[in-house]
Design an enzyme around this catalytic site. Structure first.
Site, PDB file in Angstrom:
ATOM      1  N   ARG A 176       0.820  -1.208   0.000  1.00 48.23           N
ATOM      2  CA  ARG A 176       0.000   0.000   0.000  1.00 48.23           C
ATOM      3  C   ARG A 176       0.858   1.264   0.000  1.00 48.23           C
ATOM      4  O   ARG A 176       0.400   2.324  -0.442  1.00 48.23           O
ATOM      5  CB  ARG A 176      -0.935   0.028   1.205  1.00 48.23           C
ATOM      6  N   ASP A 221      -7.298  -7.004  13.152  1.00 46.17           N
ATOM      7  CA  ASP A 221      -8.698  -6.566  13.019  1.00 46.17           C
ATOM      8  C   ASP A 221      -9.674  -7.726  12.869  1.00 46.17           C
ATOM      9  O   ASP A 221     -10.882  -7.554  13.029  1.00 46.17           O
ATOM     10  CB  ASP A 221      -8.848  -5.599  11.841  1.00 46.17           C
ATOM     11  N   HIS A 267      -5.235  -3.366   2.346  1.00 46.21           N
ATOM     12  CA  HIS A 267      -5.615  -4.292   3.417  1.00 46.21           C
ATOM     13  C   HIS A 267      -6.258  -5.557   2.856  1.00 46.21           C
ATOM     14  O   HIS A 267      -7.227  -6.079   3.400  1.00 46.21           O
ATOM     15  CB  HIS A 267      -6.529  -3.617   4.431  1.00 46.21           C
ATOM     16  N   SER A 324      -4.991   5.584   5.404  1.00 41.09           N
ATOM     17  CA  SER A 324      -4.575   4.181   5.490  1.00 41.09           C
ATOM     18  C   SER A 324      -4.119   3.629   4.148  1.00 41.09           C
ATOM     19  O   SER A 324      -3.180   2.843   4.074  1.00 41.09           O
ATOM     20  CB  SER A 324      -5.723   3.315   6.023  1.00 41.09           C
ATOM     21  N   PHE A 340     -14.226  -3.421   1.842  1.00 43.73           N
ATOM     22  CA  PHE A 340     -15.218  -2.373   1.569  1.00 43.73           C
ATOM     23  C   PHE A 340     -15.395  -2.141   0.075  1.00 43.73           C
ATOM     24  O   PHE A 340     -16.432  -1.631  -0.366  1.00 43.73           O
ATOM     25  CB  PHE A 340     -14.839  -1.084   2.295  1.00 43.73           C
ATOM     26  N   ARG A 346      -1.342  -4.602   3.796  1.00 43.31           N
ATOM     27  CA  ARG A 346      -0.979  -3.786   4.956  1.00 43.31           C
ATOM     28  C   ARG A 346       0.336  -4.260   5.582  1.00 43.31           C
ATOM     29  O   ARG A 346       1.088  -3.473   6.153  1.00 43.31           O
ATOM     30  CB  ARG A 346      -2.097  -3.878   5.993  1.00 43.31           C
ATOM     31  N   GLU A 355     -19.183   3.680   0.154  1.00 45.65           N
ATOM     32  CA  GLU A 355     -18.463   3.086  -0.980  1.00 45.65           C
ATOM     33  C   GLU A 355     -19.336   2.952  -2.221  1.00 45.65           C
ATOM     34  O   GLU A 355     -18.838   3.003  -3.348  1.00 45.65           O
ATOM     35  CB  GLU A 355     -17.901   1.710  -0.590  1.00 45.65           C
TER      36      GLU A 355
END
Lengths: 271, 313
Positions: B11, B116, B108, B37, B83, B166, B58
């Site tokens: 990323r 998470d 991610h 992020s 997402f 990530r 989104e």
């Protein structure tokens, strides 16, 4: 354009709608008939467009968010020079450009793909943002149904349009009171859409008679005068199936074609 | 990339890559409240008018990106992979069907999101976006390749899905990447078995090949960083020259790179295949490397699979 002339065009468009759905043996009559005056007045007097140059970058955009209402869209595109009237016969047939639901660029003049409901306002919002970056003040008009407002995405777009103070974005709500299965108030009551748009920070005019040419025209004049400062919504009170007595306000004619007798009767009423 | 790090998250290439792209192309970057992020937000300081945030929405972002694209911009959207999936029909209807110039960089991706837990871990995103007509789907093996992919995505017309990660993973392309869309990269030659991998599994595949070589097994390692369109010529060559294939991916085995390779090979040259990936389950919380261990996405997992494939030749 004189009201009488527009009314004659509207009647002609209604005949096309009924014939297209009858011949295809499928399609959406009711929500097409309710939007005839809105679209005809728009294309006649307000939409800055040129059928000879459908890709002209500075043209106004018409976004059909209620993508099942293609019969009225194609009939209007035929009326305003984008396709020959003869092509309407191909509606929903194999090999046609005129699919059951809108497909971007088929034919030229169709500005978005639709069918899954609730996406048009976002698409139009994006177009306005892009046009603004390009230095164009072209308008984007987005036609939505009232039942379509069940979709949450519309409210995401309503929030974003207000947040970004998007100018020259004009939402057109065809409040015909009926969705696929039943009346909207029985299926999922959206209550006052106008109040909701106001709460989201839009300039709104409601209570417009969506079948009276003068009222529709006045609403567009008002909308264009307001739209330079932020998003504007016009809520038109309409009748689903308008123009054919037994189709009017009848949930059965949301997505069903007329039979032979009904077709004949409808064409007599629209003559 | 200048100053190539020994390890980095893929990323990290996005924001700097977009800054470079914005200097030469008419791009607009859209965001759904994750620009920090995904690193896409880097562009906002230098080009504030070309960074548009839509908040945590989104669906609206996807359709609005399509609308912007119709006015002549290349649009780059970014969010987390899970997402991105949230707005599947918007990517289908607003972007894929009309074939608009929108690039979706989903950070991610995979289970290496780590702590998470399952809700944040996309085990199915490659399958989801590979199912869309007109979409190019890519997964970079490291930050250098990710940087090249940002440039390639901006420079090539059409919808793209690029999965970014990530976790900080080792840099493979320390001497630069020659990434070309639709072209696999053979990182190690070998004649006994081929290991086809994408994403962070490429480094693990290289380590597995090293391990196998100690037993005299020469494994070819192919970085299949473009999932769609698949480089079938590299795939068929691997099948005919090595006769056994292992596919390694951080994704459900039934809908990712392995499934697509198997489908292509089934009608061309079926050879013994083994699949290292996630078996019909979701992830859970933990350190990213612990989750990979839990799911068998390891060097040993790959080398064992290679031995199984070899034994079936």
């Amino acid at each position: 354009m004189p009201d009488l002339e527009i009314e004659l065009i509207c009647k002609q468009i209604r005949r096309h709608i009924v014939r297209m759905v009858y011949e295809a043996k499928s399609g959406h009559i009711g929500g097409s008939m309710s939007a005839v005056e809105i679209m005809t007045v728009l294309y006649s007097e307000f939409l800055n467009h040129d059928s000879e140059r459908p890709d002209w970058p500075d043209r106004d955009r018409f976004i059909m968010s209620k993508g099942h209402a293609t019969p009225v869209q194609y009939a209007v595109l035929s009326q305003f020079g984008y396709i020959l009237e003869d092509e309407l016969k191909t509606f929903r047939q194999l090999g046609t450009r005129l699919q059951g639901h809108s497909v971007l660029g088929k034919p030229p003049g169709v500005e978005n793909s639709a069918g899954s409901l609730g996406m048009g306002l976002s698409f139009g919002l994006g177009q306005r943002l892009g046009l603004h970056l390009k230095g164009s003040a072209a308008n984007v008009f987005v036609l939505m149904g009232d039942g379509e407002h069940n979709e949450g995405q519309i409210w995401e777009a309503a929030m974003a349009a207000s947040h970004h103070q998007v100018s020259n974005l004009i939402a057109l709500i065809d409040l015909n009171g009926i969705q696929n299965d039943d009346f909207t108030e029985k299926t999922l009551n959206t209550n006052s859409l106008a109040d909701k748009y106001r709460a989201f920070g839009w300039q709104v005019r409601d209570g417009i008679n969506g079948h009276d040419v003068t009222s529709v025209r006045e609403a567009f004049v008002w909308a264009q005068s307001m739209a330079t400062d932020g998003p504007v919504a016009l809520q038109f009170n309409t009748v689903k199936g308008k123009g054919v007595s037994f189709m009017e306000n009848n949930p059965a004619f949301h997505g069903a074609p007329p039979n032979d007798d009904q077709f004949e009767q409808a064409m007599i009423e629209l003559s | 990339m200048s100053n190539t790090p020994d390890e980095a998250a893929t990323r990290e290439a996005l924001g700097p890559g977009l800054l470079k792209a914005a200097d030469r192309s008419e791009i607009v970057v859209v965001d759904a409240d994750l620009g920090k992020s995904t690193t896409a937000r880097l562009i906002a300081d230098q080009y504030p008018e070309r960074f548009i945030t839509f908040g945590i929405a989104e669906q609206n972002m996807a359709s609005a990106a399509a609308g912007i694209a119709t006015t002549g911009f290349t649009v780059v959207a970014s969010t987390f992979a899970v997402f991105a999936e949230h707005a599947f029909d918007q990517w289908r209807m607003s972007v894929a069907q009309p074939n608009l110039d929108v690039k979706l960089f989903a950070s991610h991706g995979g289970v290496s999101t780590g702590e998470d837990g399952a809700s944040a871990q996309s085990v199915e995103d490659i399958g989801v976006f590979s199912s869309l007509v007109n979409f190019t789907v890519c997964v970079p093996a490291d930050v250098v390749e990710a940087d090249a992919m940002v440039a390639a995505a901006v420079d090539n017309y059409g919808p793209w899905y690029v999965r970014l990660g990530r976790a900080k993973v080792p840099t493979i392309y320390t001497n630069g990447s020659s990434f070309k869309v639709g072209q696999a990269d053979t990182l190690r030659e070998g004649e006994d078995v081929s290991i086809i991998a994408c994403g962070l599994m490429v480094d693990r595949a290289l380590q597995a090949a090293e391990l196998l070589s100690k037993d005299g097994i020469q494994a070819r390692v192919i970085n299949m960083s473009t999932i769609r369109p698949l480089d079938t010529s590299a795939l068929f060559k691997a099948a005919s020259e090595t006769g056994a294939i292992v596919v390694a991916e951080e994704h459900l085995v039934h809908s990712g790179l392995g499934a697509l390779c198997a489908q292509a090979l089934a009608s061309e040259n079926p050879v013994p295949m083994e699949f290292v990936g996630i078996q019909n389950r979701y992830g859970e919380s933990g350190k990213w490397f612990e989750i990979l261990e839990l799911l068998g996405l390891t060097v040993e997992g790959i080398s064992d699979a290679a031995r199984r494939a070899l034994s079936r030749k």
